[in-house]
Design a protein around this motif. Structure first.
Motif, PDB file in Angstrom:
ATOM      1  N   ASP A 198      22.657 -34.987  30.693  1.00  0.00           N
ATOM      2  CA  ASP A 198      23.705 -35.574  29.856  1.00  0.00           C
ATOM      3  C   ASP A 198      23.201 -36.749  29.015  1.00  0.00           C
ATOM      4  OD1 ASP A 198      25.605 -33.781  30.874  1.00  0.00           O
ATOM      5  OD2 ASP A 198      25.901 -35.031  32.642  1.00  0.00           O
ATOM      6  N   GLU A 199      21.906 -36.975  29.019  1.00  0.00           N
ATOM      7  CA  GLU A 199      21.352 -38.060  28.224  1.00  0.00           C
ATOM      8  C   GLU A 199      21.235 -37.641  26.763  1.00  0.00           C
ATOM      9  OE1 GLU A 199      20.729 -41.063  29.311  1.00  0.00           O
ATOM     10  OE2 GLU A 199      21.306 -40.568  31.376  1.00  0.00           O
ATOM     11  N   ALA A 200      21.104 -38.627  25.888  1.00  0.00           N
ATOM     12  CA  ALA A 200      20.966 -38.327  24.457  1.00  0.00           C
ATOM     13  C   ALA A 200      19.681 -37.563  24.174  1.00  0.00           C
ATOM     14  CB  ALA A 200      21.005 -39.628  23.658  1.00  0.00           C
ATOM     15  N   LYS A 254      18.654 -30.793  25.023  1.00  0.00           N
ATOM     16  CA  LYS A 254      18.992 -31.098  23.639  1.00  0.00           C
ATOM     17  C   LYS A 254      17.784 -31.139  22.714  1.00  0.00           C
ATOM     18  CE  LYS A 254      23.000 -33.792  25.117  1.00  0.00           C
ATOM     19  NZ  LYS A 254      23.661 -35.123  25.121  1.00  0.00           N
ATOM     20  N   ALA A 255      16.582 -30.925  23.255  1.00  0.00           N
ATOM     21  CA  ALA A 255      15.369 -30.955  22.435  1.00  0.00           C
ATOM     22  C   ALA A 255      15.444 -29.911  21.326  1.00  0.00           C
ATOM     23  CB  ALA A 255      14.138 -30.708  23.306  1.00  0.00           C
ATOM     24  N   ASP A 315      12.955 -28.536  19.671  1.00  0.00           N
ATOM     25  CA  ASP A 315      11.908 -27.527  19.758  1.00  0.00           C
ATOM     26  C   ASP A 315      11.061 -27.814  20.989  1.00  0.00           C
ATOM     27  OD1 ASP A 315      10.128 -29.641  19.017  1.00  0.00           O
ATOM     28  OD2 ASP A 315      10.467 -29.186  16.902  1.00  0.00           O
ATOM     29  N   MET A 316      10.100 -26.949  21.262  1.00  0.00           N
ATOM     30  CA  MET A 316       9.289 -27.084  22.466  1.00  0.00           C
ATOM     31  C   MET A 316       8.346 -28.280  22.392  1.00  0.00           C
ATOM     32  SD  MET A 316      10.137 -25.039  24.850  1.00  0.00           S
ATOM     33  CE  MET A 316       8.722 -25.395  25.884  1.00  0.00           C
ATOM     34  N   PHE A 317       7.933 -28.667  21.196  1.00  0.00           N
ATOM     35  CA  PHE A 317       7.071 -29.848  21.078  1.00  0.00           C
ATOM     36  C   PHE A 317       7.824 -31.099  21.519  1.00  0.00           C
ATOM     37  CE2 PHE A 317       5.255 -33.491  18.953  1.00  0.00           C
ATOM     38  CZ  PHE A 317       3.894 -33.334  19.172  1.00  0.00           C
ATOM     39  N   GLU A 318       9.058 -31.233  21.062  1.00  0.00           N
ATOM     40  CA  GLU A 318       9.868 -32.378  21.490  1.00  0.00           C
ATOM     41  C   GLU A 318      10.108 -32.322  22.997  1.00  0.00           C
ATOM     42  OE1 GLU A 318      14.278 -34.410  20.772  1.00  0.00           O
ATOM     43  OE2 GLU A 318      13.560 -32.856  19.396  1.00  0.00           O
ATOM     44  N   ALA A 319      10.344 -31.127  23.525  1.00  0.00           N
ATOM     45  CA  ALA A 319      10.552 -30.985  24.958  1.00  0.00           C
ATOM     46  C   ALA A 319       9.310 -31.397  25.740  1.00  0.00           C
ATOM     47  CB  ALA A 319      10.941 -29.542  25.289  1.00  0.00           C
ATOM     48  N   ALA A 320       8.128 -30.984  25.272  1.00  0.00           N
ATOM     49  CA  ALA A 320       6.885 -31.372  25.941  1.00  0.00           C
ATOM     50  C   ALA A 320       6.688 -32.885  25.883  1.00  0.00           C
ATOM     51  CB  ALA A 320       5.702 -30.654  25.301  1.00  0.00           C
ATOM     52  N   THR A 321       7.096 -33.502  24.771  1.00  0.00           N
ATOM     53  CA  THR A 321       7.019 -34.958  24.657  1.00  0.00           C
ATOM     54  C   THR A 321       7.910 -35.633  25.695  1.00  0.00           C
ATOM     55  OG1 THR A 321       6.560 -34.783  22.288  1.00  0.00           O
ATOM     56  CG2 THR A 321       7.343 -36.909  23.087  1.00  0.00           C
ATOM     57  N   LEU A 322       9.081 -35.062  25.949  1.00  0.00           N
ATOM     58  CA  LEU A 322       9.987 -35.611  26.960  1.00  0.00           C
ATOM     59  C   LEU A 322       9.387 -35.507  28.362  1.00  0.00           C
ATOM     60  CD1 LEU A 322      13.380 -34.198  25.634  1.00  0.00           C
ATOM     61  CD2 LEU A 322      12.615 -36.579  25.582  1.00  0.00           C
ATOM     62  N   VAL A 323       8.700 -34.408  28.642  1.00  0.00           N
ATOM     63  CA  VAL A 323       8.024 -34.280  29.939  1.00  0.00           C
ATOM     64  C   VAL A 323       6.939 -35.345  30.062  1.00  0.00           C
ATOM     65  CG1 VAL A 323       6.688 -32.776  31.444  1.00  0.00           C
ATOM     66  CG2 VAL A 323       8.521 -31.806  30.045  1.00  0.00           C
ATOM     67  N   GLY A 324       6.153 -35.539  29.003  1.00  0.00           N
ATOM     68  CA  GLY A 324       5.135 -36.583  29.012  1.00  0.00           C
ATOM     69  C   GLY A 324       5.730 -37.964  29.201  1.00  0.00           C
ATOM     70  N   ASP A 325       6.876 -38.224  28.567  1.00  0.00           N
ATOM     71  CA  ASP A 325       7.549 -39.519  28.745  1.00  0.00           C
ATOM     72  C   ASP A 325       7.974 -39.717  30.195  1.00  0.00           C
ATOM     73  OD1 ASP A 325       7.231 -39.998  26.054  1.00  0.00           O
ATOM     74  OD2 ASP A 325       9.302 -39.511  25.515  1.00  0.00           O
ATOM     75  N   ALA A 326       8.429 -38.653  30.847  1.00  0.00           N
ATOM     76  CA  ALA A 326       8.829 -38.752  32.250  1.00  0.00           C
ATOM     77  C   ALA A 326       7.626 -39.077  33.138  1.00  0.00           C
ATOM     78  CB  ALA A 326       9.490 -37.451  32.699  1.00  0.00           C
ATOM     79  N   VAL A 327       6.467 -38.485  32.835  1.00  0.00           N
ATOM     80  CA  VAL A 327       5.243 -38.801  33.586  1.00  0.00           C
ATOM     81  C   VAL A 327       4.903 -40.281  33.424  1.00  0.00           C
ATOM     82  CG1 VAL A 327       2.771 -38.356  33.761  1.00  0.00           C
ATOM     83  CG2 VAL A 327       4.341 -36.456  33.400  1.00  0.00           C
ATOM     84  N   ARG A 328       5.004 -40.788  32.198  1.00  0.00           N
ATOM     85  CA  ARG A 328       4.691 -42.193  31.951  1.00  0.00           C
ATOM     86  C   ARG A 328       5.693 -43.123  32.641  1.00  0.00           C
ATOM     87  NH1 ARG A 328       3.622 -40.380  26.132  1.00  0.00           N
ATOM     88  NH2 ARG A 328       1.344 -40.173  26.060  1.00  0.00           N
ATOM     89  N   GLN A 329       6.941 -42.700  32.721  1.00  0.00           N
ATOM     90  CA  GLN A 329       7.959 -43.508  33.404  1.00  0.00           C
ATOM     91  C   GLN A 329       7.630 -43.645  34.887  1.00  0.00           C
ATOM     92  OE1 GLN A 329      11.984 -42.282  32.558  1.00  0.00           O
ATOM     93  NE2 GLN A 329      12.812 -43.321  34.336  1.00  0.00           N
TER      94      GLN A 329
END
Length: 273
Positions: free
Chosen positions: A68-70, A75-76, A78-92
């Protein structure tokens, strides 16, 4: 303590993961390494993880709870944006836990394979590293492996190409997994196999494979038998260069500076060094 392999083909995607998390004489544990994010008709995404289980589970939970987050996988664009979100989660997770792990003498160790399709674009496949960065599968290198990859790599290197049908690719992935299971106790059943048909935008082919699965038992028996059969059909090396041979090992009448081994010379007492 795992092995995962995924392939990006013209016809779609193939994902295969084991479930071993620990292995020893008296310490064997399992946990499923594959997570599916599916919105039928809009997107299908598959995440497979290897490395520290606590880290990979934390990353997975961040992604799951982001529904439910923005900015989320749901809500990605495309897949590139989705992969970026996975990378952001790893960094978090790294920002939260890396220092404490380092103080305890534990490396921040996690690797991931992430792939799928968002409506409006082609199916794509990525490999993510502990720093949160990633690379994408290309026709020149259309598969990724994480975990105990070395045992199952030769068959994939020799067989997989983008034009391969999904059924053959799934068979290759299972043979690759069987080779790994045979050689490494840190990889174990059951397995999760997901075969995604391009543009389906829903999961249509998934199976959890245990030791009773008839097809995988056939793979294990047949592959071992055929390897021994092919091995037996290959000629033994012919050491006598004077005898005719279709594929000579020794080269007759040809100067070869590598034709002798490197020899250690025994120094006799009293002789100069």
């Amino acid at each position: 303590m795992t092995y995962c392999v995924a392939m990006r083909l013209d016809a779609g995607l193939v994902f295969l993961s084991d479930s071993r998390t620990n292995a020893g004489v008296d310490a064997v544990a399992t946990a499923r390494k594959m997570t599916v994010f599916e919105e039928p008709g809009d997107r299908v995404m598959v995440l497979m993880t290897a490395g520290n289980l606590a880290i990979s589970q934390a990353v997975r939970q961040i992604l799951v709870e982001g529904r439910d987050e923005a900015r989320s996988l749901w809500k990605a664009r495309d897949m590139f944006e989705a992969a970026t979100l996975v990378g952001d989660a790893v960094r978090q997770v790294h920002k939260r836990d890396a220092h404490a792990l380092r103080e305890a003498g534990i490396e921040f160790n996690v690797s991931m394979i992430f792939g799928g399709q968002v409506r409006g674009e082609r199916a794509r496949l990525f490999q993510l590293y502990a720093a949160g960065n990633f690379v994408e599968a290309m026709p020149e290198n259309c598969y990724f492996q994480i975990g105990e990859a070395k045992y199952g790599k030769p068959i994939v290197d020799r067989v997989v190409q983008p034009s391969m049908p999904l059924g053959e690719a799934a068979k290759c992935a299972l043979i690759s997994m069987d080779s790994t299971l045979k050689s490494n106790i840190s990889v174990g059943l059951p397995l999760d196999l997901l075969v995604y048909e391009a543009d389906a935008l829903r999961v249509t082919r998934f199976v959890n494979i245990d030791e009773k699965n008839a097809y995988f038992r056939m793979i294990r028996d047949t592959w071992g038998q055929r390897l021994r059969q092919v091995f037996g059909e290959i000629s033994d090396p012919q050491w006598d260069a004077s005898l005719p041979a279709e594929f000579p090992l020794a080269r007759q009448g040809e100067a070869d500076r590598w034709g002798q081994p490197v020899r250690a010379r025994r120094r006799r007492p009293g002789t100069p060094a």
